[in-house]
Design an enzyme around this catalytic site. Structure first.
Site, PDB file in Angstrom:
ATOM      1  CE1 TYR A 137     -45.105  20.416 -27.447  1.00 17.50           C
ATOM      2  CE2 TYR A 137     -47.424  20.572 -28.784  1.00 17.50           C
ATOM      3  CZ  TYR A 137     -46.384  21.230 -27.835  1.00 17.50           C
ATOM      4  OH  TYR A 137     -45.738  22.173 -27.332  1.00 17.50           O
ATOM      5  CG  HIS A 142     -44.230  19.857 -23.271  1.00 14.31           C
ATOM      6  ND1 HIS A 142     -43.031  19.883 -22.803  1.00 14.31           N
ATOM      7  CD2 HIS A 142     -44.122  19.172 -24.294  1.00 14.31           C
ATOM      8  CE1 HIS A 142     -42.435  20.190 -24.057  1.00 14.31           C
ATOM      9  NE2 HIS A 142     -42.611  19.871 -24.575  1.00 14.31           N
ATOM     10  CG  ASP A 242     -37.433  12.933 -28.154  1.00 16.20           C
ATOM     11  OD1 ASP A 242     -36.776  13.010 -29.599  1.00 16.20           O
ATOM     12  OD2 ASP A 242     -38.815  14.409 -28.472  1.00 16.20           O
ATOM     13  CD  GLN A 249     -38.776  22.496 -30.551  1.00 14.89           C
ATOM     14  OE1 GLN A 249     -37.742  21.526 -29.502  1.00 14.89           O
ATOM     15  NE2 GLN A 249     -39.724  22.122 -30.481  1.00 14.89           N
ATOM     16  CB  SER A 266     -34.783   9.464 -29.239  1.00 12.80           C
ATOM     17  OG  SER A 266     -35.113  10.197 -30.264  1.00 12.80           O
ATOM     18  CB  THR A 358     -42.385  17.025 -22.658  1.00 10.22           C
ATOM     19  OG1 THR A 358     -41.104  17.090 -24.000  1.00 10.22           O
ATOM     20  CG2 THR A 358     -41.570  17.107 -21.732  1.00 10.22           C
TER      21      THR A 358
END
Ligand code: MN
Length: 428
Positions: A137, A142, A242, A249, A266, A358
């Protein structure tokens, strides 16, 4: 060992288009099915697929220590396990065989028939058996964008974020090569203002623009990998889409993080571009905003200048370029990610896949997901056909492209194209 395969002046005797992602300086690795349904490890120059098991059987790798069946496999895992020295020897040798000055294979048409295929007549497979998949992450932009939307501007970046490359352990069984359509998932959703969740198709299917790196066996359990040595254990990279279901979520992610919103698919680009091929495109990442702990400190050019693009194409419609970004925007680099991943002594194996998370830049057109591009659906994207998108519609195709370019050479990953299909109805 010199990376003679990277020589920008080398030309090949194979006919290649000028702007190909796969010039003779690339030499990626993958796994494909030949027209005779034989599975083999291969490489690619221009629009030619190269059967490495045939090259090996015909003696073209003489002098390089290789197991007889290392390319007669349905994955690159065994080859990757041989280690960086061997990858470099093979890549250098392939470049030499296809050099326009080299007559060995150029004049052997009976060998060429066994070794070369048109990219159109082969079928790409998963390049590796992914034992473990981890998704980082690592884009600050992002993480901030998502934080603002899910938690508000005050708590956008959680306190740990600037101190470690945050990640979760993902699901490897649903990683698939490009070209295979993905089904819209179903699950639990908590609608705004309601007290109880409902079950149904995700209304917020999204892509995530990521790159992933593939590792080799790097350490024994208990041992960690340092930032300095990390790259030795990274074989190469692929484009990584992904797929995510944002409504699932939002409801499920507390307190343990993503689960079903991320496990349905993915997609990856099937040619693994080696870190060696990316060497001319080394660059530095963003300057750390907070002092980092010793085991994460990284110096020098530890990231790569890789242009990234995403296109959305509606069913029977025109292509729309919706994202232009770059891999170098990532705050945490791959070496830091691998050092952090293994700092506990977690064993890293051949074929493991590590997603970057991302990748978003500062500009609005560099945001790497629909969630960010439309700001959770508040500002829909208008396409060339005047239709709008908050998230991905059934039958839309998402194409991702990644490539490096300087005055001398272009090294690309090809295009990762995946269509989203409606929920799979159970046959009665
Ligand atoms: Mn992700």
């Amino acid at each position: 060992m010199t990376l003679s395969a990277n020589n920008p002046n080398r030309k090949t005797w194979l006919k290649t288009a000028k702007d190909t992602d796969f010039p003779i300086q690339n030499i990626p690795f993958g796994v494909f099915l030949t027209p005779d349904d034989i599975i083999t490890v291969g490489s690619r120059i221009g629009d030619y697929a190269i059967d490495l098991s045939a090259l090996h059987q015909l003696g073209y790798f003489k002098g390089i220590a290789l197991p007889d069946d290392v390319f007669l496999q349905d994955s690159l895992n065994d080859f990757i396990s041989l280690g960086r020295k061997r990858w470099r020897q093979i890549r250098n040798r392939i470049a030499e065989i296809f050099d326009e000055e080299n007559q060995e294979l150029k004049n052997q048409e009976n060998h060429q028939e066994k070794i070369l295929f048109s990219i159109k007549e082969i079928e790409m497979q998963m390049p590796v058996v992914v034992g473990d998949y981890t998704d980082f992450y690592s884009s600050k932009e992002h993480a901030e964008n998502v934080g603002k939307m899910f938690r508000g501007a005050e708590n956008a970046l959680l306190p740990n974020w600037l101190h470690m490359p945050v990640a979760y352990h993902g699901r490897s069984s649903s990683i698939i090569p490009g070209g295979i359509p993905v089904r819209r998932p179903q699950g639990q959703k908590m609608l705004k203002g309601k007290e109880n969740p409902i079950f149904g198709p995700s209304e917020n299917v999204d892509f995530e623009l990521e790159m992933a790196f593939i590792t080799t066996d790097a350490n024994v359990m208990g041992e960690s990998i340092s930032v300095e040595e990390a790259e030795e254990h990274i074989f190469g990279m692929v484009i990584f889409n992904d797929w995510s279901a944002r409504d699932l979520q939002r409801w499920e992610y507390v307190p343990l993080g993503p689960f079903l919103a991320k496990n349905f698919a993915s997609s990856i680009s099937p040619w693994v571009v080696t870190l060696d091929a990316l060497e001319p495109f080394r660059t530095t990442g963003p300057t750390p905003e907070k002092e980092q702990l010793e085991y994460l400190k990284s110096s020098g050019k530890k990231t790569f200048d890789i242009n990234l693009e995403v296109r959305l194409t509606p069913k029977n419609g025109e292509e729309n370029l919706i994202v232009e970004s770059n891999f170098k925007y990532l705050y945490w680099n791959m070496s830091q990610q691998l050092a952090h991943h293994s700092i506990t002594g977690c064993p890293i194996r051949s074929g493991d896949m590590m997603g970057s998370g991302t990748i978003s830049g500062k500009e609005k057109n560099s945001f790497g997901s629909m969630l960010e591009l439309t700001w959770n659906g508040e500002n829909p994207i208008i396409l060339k056909d005047n239709s709008t998108r908050k998230f991905i519609k059934d039958y839309d195709t998402i194409s991702m492209h990644a490539f490096c370019e300087n005055k001398e050479v272009k090294i690309g990953f090809g295009e990762l194209k995946t269509q989203l299909l409606p929920v799979l109805e159970k046959s009665k």
